[in-house]
Design a protein around this motif. Structure first.
Motif: not given
Length: 393
Positions: A102, A105, A124, A128, A321, A324-325, A369, A373, A377
Motif C-alpha cells: 500500500t 499507492l 495495491e 485498494c 481494500t 488487502n489491508a 482508500a 486501509d 489494519r
C-alpha cells in the motif's frame, strides 16, 4: 527517440530487472529519477548505474546516508514523502511503478499526469483503489501498461478480439511451494518453507502471498479493473512450468494466450516499448525442449485465500481494500513467527466478515482508500494477539 523514465521501487526485484532492460538500450532511455525504500547504498548504486538525475528514499531517516553515498556525483537527492513526490514530479514520459504494498499507492497515483504511461507493477493501486485510480487515469489520458507477467500476457491475448466476446480470461499460478503438500503439512509450514518460491525470485511478502495463493486473488481484482471484466469471466489455473502466463477463451471457441520463459525482463520490456518491441538478449522459449505443459485447477480448500479474494471481488465496494489491508498485517505477523500459516486466511476472513455487514462503498478517491486501509489494519492488529496466543499454546 530517447524516452525519459522514472522508476519507483528501483531497489526491488522489478526495479533491478528494469535497470537491466534500460541498460540494454542505453540510447533509448534517459532516467530522470529513481525511488527506493530505506537502503541508501542500494539506491545510490542504481542511481549511479543508470545516470539518474534525482534519487529519493521513502525513509526520511536515511537521507543523510543517501546524501553521503551520492556525494560528488551531481545527482540530486532527498528522503521522506516530499522527496518521493519530488521524484514523481520529474518530467518523465513513463513511470515504472514497482513500490511494493500500500506504500506504493499514493506515489503511483501522484504519477498520473496527462499523456504519461504508467508501467504498473504495484498491485495495491488497483486492489485498494481500482475504480478511483482507473477513473483518474482515463480522465488524464494516462496509458496503463501492466508489468505483472500474467496481466501482460492477458494484454497480449485480449488484443485478438473485443471485450464483449471474452468468455474467460485466465491467469496462471505456479502453485507456490505447497502445491503438492497435504493440508496437514501446510498447517505446520514455517516462514522459510513458505518463502521458497519454486519459479520466481520476489520480495518476501509476495513470496508468502504466492504460498497462500492470495497473490492470484489480488491479481484477479487487478484484472477486473485493468480489462473491465467481471468476476464470472475471470479464472485461475495452476501451471507449474510457468510458461503460459495468461490465456483468453473466446465466444467462438478460440483461445489466445501469452507465453514466455519466466523472466520479468520480458513483460518489463513489453511495457516500456514504444513504436516497436525492444530487442532483448534473453533465452528463447523452446517448447520442444520443455516437452510438456501441465495444468490443474487450484485447490481452494488447501488455499482458502483464493476463494476469499474471489468472494471479495464479487462483493465489490470497499471489500478488496479491506482484504488487502488485513492480508498485509497477517503476512507481517506470520513472517515474524507470531501466527501460523493458516491463521493468515482465518484472520483475513474474520476482518472481512466484520466489515461486510456495514455500508462499504468503493472508495471514491485514493485518500478514501487509504482511510479504509488504515481502519482495516487497526482491526487486524487487534486480532493478532489472539492468534499469537494460540500459536504459543
Amino acid at each position: 527517440m530517447t524516452r525519459s523514465l522514472t522508476i519507483l521501487g528501483a531497489t526491488g526485484s522489478i526495479g533491478r530487472s528494469t535497470a537491466d532492460v534500460v541498460l540494454a538500450h542505453r540510447d533509448e532511455f534517459r532516467v530522470e529519477a529513481v525511488v527506493g525504500g530505506r537502503d541508501a547504498t542500494a539506491l545510490a548504486k542504481v542511481a549511479r548505474r543508470l545516470g539518474a538525475k534525482f534519487a529519493a528514499l521513502a525513509d526520511e531517516r536515511e537521507g543523510e546516508a543517501l546524501k553521503q553515498a551520492l556525494s560528488g556525483t551531481g545527482i540530486g537527492n532527498g528522503a521522506g514523502h516530499s522527496a518521493v513526490l519530488e521524484a514523481v514530479e520529474h518530467d518523465a514520459d513513463t513511470v515504472l511503478a514497482a513500490i511494493s504494498g500500500t506504500a506504493g499507492l499514493a506515489p503511483t497515483h501522484a504519477a498520473l499526469k496527462p499523456g504519461r504511461r504508467i508501467a504498473l507493477a504495484n498491485k495495491e493501486s488497483l486492489v485498494c483503489a481500482g475504480s478511483a485510480f482507473m477513473a483518474d487515469a482515463r480522465r488524464l489520458g494516462v496509458e496503463i501498461m501492466p508489468v505483472d507477467s500474467e496481466h501482460n500476457a492477458l494484454d497480449h491475448a485480449l488484443a485478438a478480439g473485443l471485450n464483449r466476446d471474452v468468455e474467460k480470461a485466465v491467469i496462471t499460478a505456479s502453485g507456490g511451494p505447497f502445491r503438492t503438500w497435504a493440508r496437514e503439512r501446510i498447517a505446520k509450514a514455517n516462514t522459510k518453507e513458505a518463502s521458497a518460491h519454486p519459479v520466481w525470485s520476489m520480495g518476501s511478502k509476495i513470496n508468502i502471498d504466492s504460498a497462500t495463493l492470495m497473490n492470484k486473488g489480488l491479481e484477479l481484482i487487478e484484472a477486473h479493473h485493468l480489462f473491465d471484466l467481471e468476476v464470472e469471466r475471470l479464472d485461475v489455473l495452476v501451471h507449474p512450468e510457468a510458461i503460459v502466463h495468461g490465456l483468453v477463451q473466446w465466444s467462438d471457441g478460440a483461445v489466445t494466450s501469452g507465453l514466455a520463459l519466466p523472466d520479468m525482463k520480458v513483460p518489463i520490456a513489453n511495457a516500456l516499448r514504444n513504436q516497436g518491441r525492444l530487442k532483448m538478449n534473453l533465452p528463447r522459449l523452446d517448447l520442444a525442449a520443455i516437452g510438456r505443459l501441465s495444468f490443474e485447477r487450484p485447490d481452494e480448500e488447501r488455499f482458502p485465500c483464493l476463494s476469499l479474494a474471489k468472494a471479495v471481488l464479487k462483493a465489490g465496494g470497499a471489500m478488496p481494500t479491506i482484504l488487502n489491508a488485513a492480508n498485509e498485517i497477517a503476512v507481517e505477523a506470520f513472517m515474524a513467527d507470531r501466527i501460523k500459516f493458516y491463521d493468515i486466511s482465518e484472520l483475513v476472513e474474520s476482518i472481512c466478515s466484520t466489515f461486510s455487514g456495514r455500508n462499504n462503498p468503493a472508495p471514491a478517491t485514493v485518500a478514501d482508500a487509504l482511510g479504509i486501509d488504515h481502519e482495516a489494519r487497526q482491526a487486524a492488529r487487534r486480532l493478532i494477539p489472539v492468534y499469537a496466543e494460540a500459536t504459543r499454546l
